[in-house]
Enzyme design. Structure first.
Site, PDB file in Angstrom:
ATOM      1  N   SER A 106      -2.638  -2.627   2.891  1.00  0.00           N
ATOM      2  CA  SER A 106      -3.260  -2.943   4.177  1.00  0.00           C
ATOM      3  C   SER A 106      -4.648  -3.547   4.018  1.00  0.00           C
ATOM      4  O   SER A 106      -5.036  -4.427   4.777  1.00  0.00           O
ATOM      5  CB  SER A 106      -3.341  -1.693   5.059  1.00  0.00           C
ATOM      6  OG  SER A 106      -4.046  -0.656   4.405  1.00  0.00           O
ATOM      7  N   HIS A 107      -5.419  -3.068   3.052  1.00  0.00           N
ATOM      8  CA  HIS A 107      -6.779  -3.556   2.811  1.00  0.00           C
ATOM      9  C   HIS A 107      -6.884  -3.977   1.353  1.00  0.00           C
ATOM     10  O   HIS A 107      -6.431  -3.254   0.461  1.00  0.00           O
ATOM     11  CB  HIS A 107      -7.823  -2.471   3.096  1.00  0.00           C
ATOM     12  CG  HIS A 107      -7.856  -2.012   4.524  1.00  0.00           C
ATOM     13  ND1 HIS A 107      -6.792  -1.388   5.123  1.00  0.00           N
ATOM     14  CD2 HIS A 107      -8.840  -2.076   5.461  1.00  0.00           C
ATOM     15  CE1 HIS A 107      -7.104  -1.089   6.375  1.00  0.00           C
ATOM     16  NE2 HIS A 107      -8.328  -1.497   6.608  1.00  0.00           N
ATOM     17  N   ASN A 108      -7.511  -5.114   1.121  1.00  0.00           N
ATOM     18  CA  ASN A 108      -7.655  -5.613  -0.242  1.00  0.00           C
ATOM     19  C   ASN A 108      -8.971  -6.382  -0.346  1.00  0.00           C
ATOM     20  O   ASN A 108      -9.148  -7.398   0.324  1.00  0.00           O
ATOM     21  CB  ASN A 108      -6.472  -6.531  -0.587  1.00  0.00           C
ATOM     22  CG  ASN A 108      -6.439  -6.934  -2.044  1.00  0.00           C
ATOM     23  OD1 ASN A 108      -7.136  -6.355  -2.879  1.00  0.00           O
ATOM     24  ND2 ASN A 108      -5.638  -7.934  -2.375  1.00  0.00           N
TER      25      ASN A 108
ATOM     26  N   THR B 123      -5.810  -0.530  -0.630  1.00  0.00           N
ATOM     27  CA  THR B 123      -5.110   0.666  -0.189  1.00  0.00           C
ATOM     28  C   THR B 123      -3.618   0.374  -0.194  1.00  0.00           C
ATOM     29  O   THR B 123      -3.181  -0.715   0.176  1.00  0.00           O
ATOM     30  CB  THR B 123      -5.556   1.091   1.215  1.00  0.00           C
ATOM     31  OG1 THR B 123      -5.368  -0.001   2.124  1.00  0.00           O
ATOM     32  CG2 THR B 123      -7.020   1.499   1.228  1.00  0.00           C
TER      33      THR B 123
END
Length: 328
Positions: free
Chosen positions: A95-97, A109
């Site tokens: 989802s987050h990078n 994540t």
């Protein structure tokens, strides 16, 4: 922020915190602001087109859905960062990078659905990317998670609800169709819940009743707007990582969670000596000076001397995991 007028800010405030789970939510929102529904919808449409509002949807507690989650840090050579980031971002569970200036330069994540092996998923991604050095940093304890950007006074983050979910009813497979419907970006129409309900063979009232039930149980954290923090003036995003002894972790974690500028506060495993940090705090500010001021204050009040602040230098991906998608 200069592009947002007072009404925009009031609207964004309500969209984040008090979005009503009723058949006509935009009409209810318009009534609270003494405006016409058409003006509210037009403003939301403009704010979405400008990239201020990412989406309006349900935000679920990933773990309560049975998913396993973790924070992963990859050591990636500078020349390979772009390619590796693209490969990581392609994973549906990421989802987050972000890129951060450190030996471990790529942070993301990862969530995997029930029945999947989280460690094996990390290893597969690492193997595909040719990464041999990484950290697996699952949350051992959550002190705080729930970001709310105050449009007038600045960023203010509410701690997770104090209600205990120990006796709350568990998530069941019967809830899955409702999760699929509620996690979609809400349409800008007078009755936006009607079509998602129809798609799962339920009535609008049934979907809304289930949404309220899931929220009361803590399975759905909230329903509302997710903003792009940089577009509302908070350009510094610092991940402050702290060396905290086990006897101190409770006190320091709760103290850090009390800061309105701290959006997320977790205890995670440490891997000394190369990664000795056990407490993670995400701090938002309009600039680095604001973030550093909070870090210095927390260090002084807690008596902590060993810490490191990693700033996001590039966002490769930021979007919500879509749970229980059909292809899974």
């Amino acid at each position: 922020m200069s592009e947002l007028d007072a009404l925009d800010r009031s609207l964004l405030e309500r969209l984040q915190a008090r979005f009503q789970l009723v058949p006509g939510p935009y009409a209810a929102l318009a009534h609270s602001l003494n405006l016409e529904e058409t003006e509210i919808v037009a403003r939301i449409q403009r704010l979405k087109a400008a990239g201020v509002i990412r989406e309006i949807s349900a935000i679920f507690d990933t773990r309560r859905l049975g998913y396993q989650t973790t924070l992963v840090a990859f050591h990636v050579a500078g020349s390979d960062l772009e390619e590796t980031a693209a490969l990581v971002s392609a994973h549906a569970g990421v989802s987050h990078n972000y890129a951060r200036p450190h030996h471990f330069s790529l942070w993301f994540t990862l969530a995997v659905p029930p029945g999947m092996d989280l460690g094996a998923a990390i290893e597969r991604i690492a193997q595909q990317a040719g990464v041999t050095d990484w950290l697996n940093l699952p949350a051992l304890r959550v002190f705080k998670i729930k970001t709310h950007f105050r449009m007038v006074q600045g960023v203010s983050v509410s701690p997770e609800d104090s209600r205990s979910t120990a006796d709350a009813r568990p998530f069941t497979t019967a809830d899955i169709p409702f999760v699929r419907a509620l996690q979609k970006d809400l349409a800008l129409v007078p009755h936006p819940f009607a079509e998602p309900a129809r798609m799962i063979g339920r009535s609008e009232d049934e979907l809304l009743a289930k949404a309220r039930e899931l929220e009361a149980a803590g399975i759905m954290r909230r329903f509302g707007a997710v903003l792009r923090h940089r577009r509302v003036g908070y350009t510094a995003n610092g991940m402050a990582c702290w060396v905290v002894s086990q006897p101190q972790i409770e006190e320091v974690g709760r103290r850090a969670a009390g800061y309105p500028q701290v959006s997320h506060c977790y205890q995670r495993p440490a891997y000394p000596p190369r990664w000795p940090y056990s407490l993670f705090t995400m701090i938002h500010g309009k600039n680095k000076d604001e973030v550093e001021a909070i870090v210095n204050r927390l260090a002084l009040e807690s008596g902590l001397e060993e810490y490191e602040v990693l700033y996001s230098t590039r966002e490769f991906k930021k979007e919500r995991v879509r749970y229980f998608e059909e292809e899974e």
